[in-house]
Design an enzyme around this catalytic site. Sequence first.
Site, mmCIF file in Angstrom:
data_model
loop_
_atom_site.group_PDB
_atom_site.id
_atom_site.type_symbol
_atom_site.label_atom_id
_atom_site.label_comp_id
_atom_site.label_asym_id
_atom_site.label_seq_id
_atom_site.Cartn_x
_atom_site.Cartn_y
_atom_site.Cartn_z
ATOM 1 N N CYS A 2 -11.101 3.583 8.763
ATOM 2 C CA CYS A 2 -10.586 3.499 7.395
ATOM 3 C C CYS A 2 -9.671 2.290 7.235
ATOM 4 C CB CYS A 2 -9.845 4.784 7.041
ATOM 5 S SG CYS A 2 -9.266 4.848 5.325
ATOM 6 N N ALA A 29 0.857 -1.184 0.000
ATOM 7 C CA ALA A 29 0.000 0.000 0.000
ATOM 8 C C ALA A 29 0.893 1.235 0.000
ATOM 9 C CB ALA A 29 -0.900 0.007 1.224
ATOM 10 N N MET A 30 0.863 1.980 -1.084
ATOM 11 C CA MET A 30 1.724 3.151 -1.227
ATOM 12 C C MET A 30 0.878 4.418 -1.162
ATOM 13 S SD MET A 30 4.412 1.761 -4.101
ATOM 14 C CE MET A 30 5.519 3.168 -3.863
ATOM 15 N N SER A 31 1.065 5.166 -0.068
ATOM 16 C CA SER A 31 0.266 6.359 0.172
ATOM 17 C C SER A 31 0.891 7.618 -0.402
ATOM 18 C CB SER A 31 0.068 6.541 1.673
ATOM 19 O OG SER A 31 1.318 6.810 2.293
ATOM 20 N N GLY A 32 2.132 7.514 -0.874
ATOM 21 C CA GLY A 32 2.850 8.700 -1.326
ATOM 22 C C GLY A 32 3.708 9.307 -0.235
ATOM 23 N N VAL A 70 6.713 8.880 2.984
ATOM 24 C CA VAL A 70 8.048 8.282 3.058
ATOM 25 C C VAL A 70 8.012 6.881 3.671
ATOM 26 C CG1 VAL A 70 8.597 9.339 5.304
ATOM 27 C CG2 VAL A 70 10.450 8.720 3.739
ATOM 28 N N CYS A 107 -8.220 13.506 6.027
ATOM 29 C CA CYS A 107 -8.150 13.824 4.600
ATOM 30 C C CYS A 107 -9.400 14.512 4.058
ATOM 31 C CB CYS A 107 -7.863 12.555 3.794
ATOM 32 S SG CYS A 107 -9.131 11.263 3.927
#
Length: 382
Positions: free
Chosen positions: A116, A20-23, A25, A213
């Site tokens: 979430c 899972a890549m959230s953007g 680091v 968010c």
Amino acid sequence: MSNEVSFEKDSAKKIRVVVAMSGGVDSSVAAALLKEQGYDVVGMALQVTDYSKYHKEGSKGTCCSLQDMDDARRVAEALEIPFYVVDTEKTFDANVVDYFVSEYASGKTPNPCVQCNTRVKFNALYRKAMDLDAEYIATGHFAKIEKDSEQGYKLCRGKDQRKDQSYFLFNLNQSQLSKTLFPVGDLTKEEVRELARKWNLPVAEKAESQEICFVPNNDYAKFIEERIQKGTVVRKDGFIVTTSGKLLARHTGIHQFTVGQRKGLGPALQAAQKLKINFEDLFVVSIDAEKNLVTLGSAEELHRMECRLDRINWINDPEKLVSSRIQVKIRYRTTPAEADIVKDESGAFKLKFVAPQRAITPGQACVFFQNDWCLGGGWITE
């Protein structure tokens, strides 16, 4: 024992992991670590919301923004791994945004990040991982998974105690933990940054997101007010009183208040001053949704020795605990407090604290620990 999976690096078929890549680091370094270890890494970003619905053009993002999606894609390109974006907007709206609004409207203070993780992110990741014939999913959470011969899979705190995120993961179960990796769990935040710099990842210096968010400027009341104006939530006026029963003011909806609140009490504090009540010491101590009543009291009246819970999830068998005494976090940013968990006459679970706790808030997640081991948790009802 960490949850790093052993495998033959020179095998013809590598173990596939969906990351899972959230953007951010953390997830970027998680993907890089797994690739370095020889996994077949697939990057995946979850578009949980249409960011433009909640934020004006030009406003800065918090998490899950379009910029975050672009950052995740750039990291995947730098790592030379496949990258996919999965639309989970409808699921997110139904399970997180609607839940968030309804909880505030019913006098509770929700925790959308836990919801979430449980209802959207991990479920979506597991489904897509199976579609891609992946054996594991991985995230950038600061947490660890250990395998125990008696307890099965154990969720544990991450090495960096300041950043530990096991609190947000208390709803995971044995099946999910068996298929999950937390590659940065044995690292500190600074060690994660150093690795990002070492590998020249484009997000190495990216700041952390702090706010929710979908709530612009972190203004929860305004967000819910807009829902009221659209007719999706009913607003009910009510009264603000003291713990001794003195009427202070009217309010225009309990969604504007949370237990422990001190600011934004305006007219109620002015009335308290006229009544010669020490208004500097007044806090919201309780919210009665049925009566639309907000009660103010002193700092001392904020403290409680017990609370009730529902929807408890035990990650491991509670009968096998080392001790009946557990440590409890009644919100993310608190020091764990010692407590005993018991059942009352109605069969409901209740926590009895060793020392009084400040501002126990209905709607918040209450998470159980024994030292670094996260046992599970539940939701505070009263």
